[in-house]
Design an enzyme around this catalytic site. Sequence first.
Site, PDB file in Angstrom:
ATOM      1  N   VAL A   1      90.617  22.545  46.785  1.00 13.93           N
ATOM      2  CA  VAL A   1      91.893  23.030  46.245  1.00 13.93           C
ATOM      3  C   VAL A   1      91.750  24.539  46.077  1.00 13.93           C
ATOM      4  CG1 VAL A   1      93.381  23.069  44.228  1.00 13.93           C
ATOM      5  CG2 VAL A   1      92.590  20.899  45.130  1.00 13.93           C
ATOM      6  N   ASP A   2      92.651  25.248  46.742  1.00  9.47           N
ATOM      7  CA  ASP A   2      92.621  26.711  46.686  1.00  9.47           C
ATOM      8  C   ASP A   2      93.812  27.185  45.847  1.00  9.47           C
ATOM      9  OD1 ASP A   2      92.532  29.407  47.158  1.00  9.47           O
ATOM     10  OD2 ASP A   2      92.477  29.288  49.326  1.00  9.47           O
TER      11      ASP A   2
ATOM     12  N   THR B   1      98.950  22.445  48.472  1.00  3.37           N
ATOM     13  CA  THR B   1      98.860  21.210  49.266  1.00  3.37           C
ATOM     14  C   THR B   1      98.779  19.987  48.361  1.00  3.37           C
ATOM     15  OG1 THR B   1      97.643  22.485  50.921  1.00  3.37           O
ATOM     16  CG2 THR B   1      97.571  20.082  51.131  1.00  3.37           C
TER      17      THR B   1
ATOM     18  N   LYS C   1      86.915  23.171  43.891  1.00  2.00           N
ATOM     19  CA  LYS C   1      88.125  23.821  43.372  1.00  2.00           C
ATOM     20  C   LYS C   1      87.791  25.276  43.108  1.00  2.00           C
ATOM     21  CE  LYS C   1      89.846  23.862  38.872  1.00  2.00           C
ATOM     22  NZ  LYS C   1      90.370  25.203  38.780  1.00  2.00           N
TER      23      LYS C   1
HETATM   24  C1  PRP Z   1      92.597  22.963  53.358  1.00  2.00           C
HETATM   25  C2  PRP Z   1      92.163  21.846  52.428  1.00  2.00           C
HETATM   26  C3  PRP Z   1      93.397  21.545  51.661  1.00  2.00           C
HETATM   27  C4  PRP Z   1      94.128  22.873  51.623  1.00  2.00           C
HETATM   28  C5  PRP Z   1      93.920  23.495  50.276  1.00  2.00           C
HETATM   29  O1  PRP Z   1      93.167  22.416  54.486  1.00  2.00           O
HETATM   30  O2  PRP Z   1      91.679  20.740  53.122  1.00  2.00           O
HETATM   31  O3  PRP Z   1      94.173  20.541  52.283  1.00  2.00           O
HETATM   32  O4  PRP Z   1      93.557  23.698  52.621  1.00  2.00           O
HETATM   33  O5  PRP Z   1      94.592  24.731  50.181  1.00  2.00           O
HETATM   34  P1  PRP Z   1      95.678  25.026  49.053  1.00  2.00           P
HETATM   35  O6  PRP Z   1      95.132  24.536  47.748  1.00  2.00           O
HETATM   36  O7  PRP Z   1      95.793  26.535  49.080  1.00  2.00           O
HETATM   37  O8  PRP Z   1      96.955  24.346  49.437  1.00  2.00           O
HETATM   38  P2  PRP Z   1      93.371  23.259  55.823  1.00  2.00           P
HETATM   39  O9  PRP Z   1      94.773  23.793  55.877  1.00  2.00           O
HETATM   40  O10 PRP Z   1      92.286  24.279  55.959  1.00  2.00           O
HETATM   41  O11 PRP Z   1      93.268  22.157  56.954  1.00  2.00           O
HETATM   42  P3  PRP Z   1      92.006  21.245  57.391  1.00  2.00           P
HETATM   43  O12 PRP Z   1      91.629  20.390  56.199  1.00  2.00           O
HETATM   44  O13 PRP Z   1      92.554  20.444  58.509  1.00  2.00           O
HETATM   45  O14 PRP Z   1      90.896  22.169  57.791  1.00  2.00           O
END
Ligand code: PRP
Length: 192
Positions: free
Chosen positions: A105-106, A110, A133
């Site tokens: 979680v960034d 998502t 996280k």
């Molecule tokens: C990453 C991770 C989360 C999302 C988190 O997916 O798996 O789904 O980013 O970011 P957020 O908290 O800022 O929304 P990513 O888009 O890199 O795709 P992947 O899992 O297919 O690599």
Amino acid sequence: MDELHPALARVLIPADAIKVRVNEIADQLARDYAEEDGLYLIGILKGAFIFLADLTRKLTVPHIVDFMALSSYRKTATYSGAVRIMMDLREPIEGRHVLIVEDIVDTGHTLSYLYRILKGRKPASLRTCVLLKKERDSLDVPIHYLGFEIPDLWVVGYGLDFADSFRTLPYIAVLKPEVHQQPSEISSPQDE
Ligand code: PRP
């Protein structure tokens, strides 16, 4: 340990520490869901596939595994914060005990979007299980099970990628900042 790929600055979380934490989370889940008749695990592709694979093999309560794929346009110049479902669940979750399994979680966009969508499908319960996280003041989504809180760095390995590379590293490593500014100039780990 083998020498680090030149695109990586350092190992942040070694493989053995991940293993210990995954086992602890599996034990906690077994205790928390001991009274339920089954758990519906939802792995979010692609990043969660390795965490989910290890977690599910340690889980001693009955469970079903399913997947969703989401796109956040996070890696594009037109990033707007919007999230959309690229691949949905195979089964309805109404009345089921559901656990979302995420790698990281960034910003929280998502997971927050997904939590809202799944809540609307009326599961008996809905919780989240997140390996990593980033340190943030606040998130508008609850994290019920957390592996590690990490600094705001670009991390790869154990499912997490940079341009779809490094997912199969057994540890979590920090990508050198200069690398994600010049993606075309690195080779993938398989090229080494
Ligand atoms: C990453 C991770 C989360 C999302 C988190 O997916 O798996 O789904 O980013 O970011 P957020 O908290 O800022 O929304 P990513 O888009 O890199 O795709 P992947 O899992 O297919 O690599």
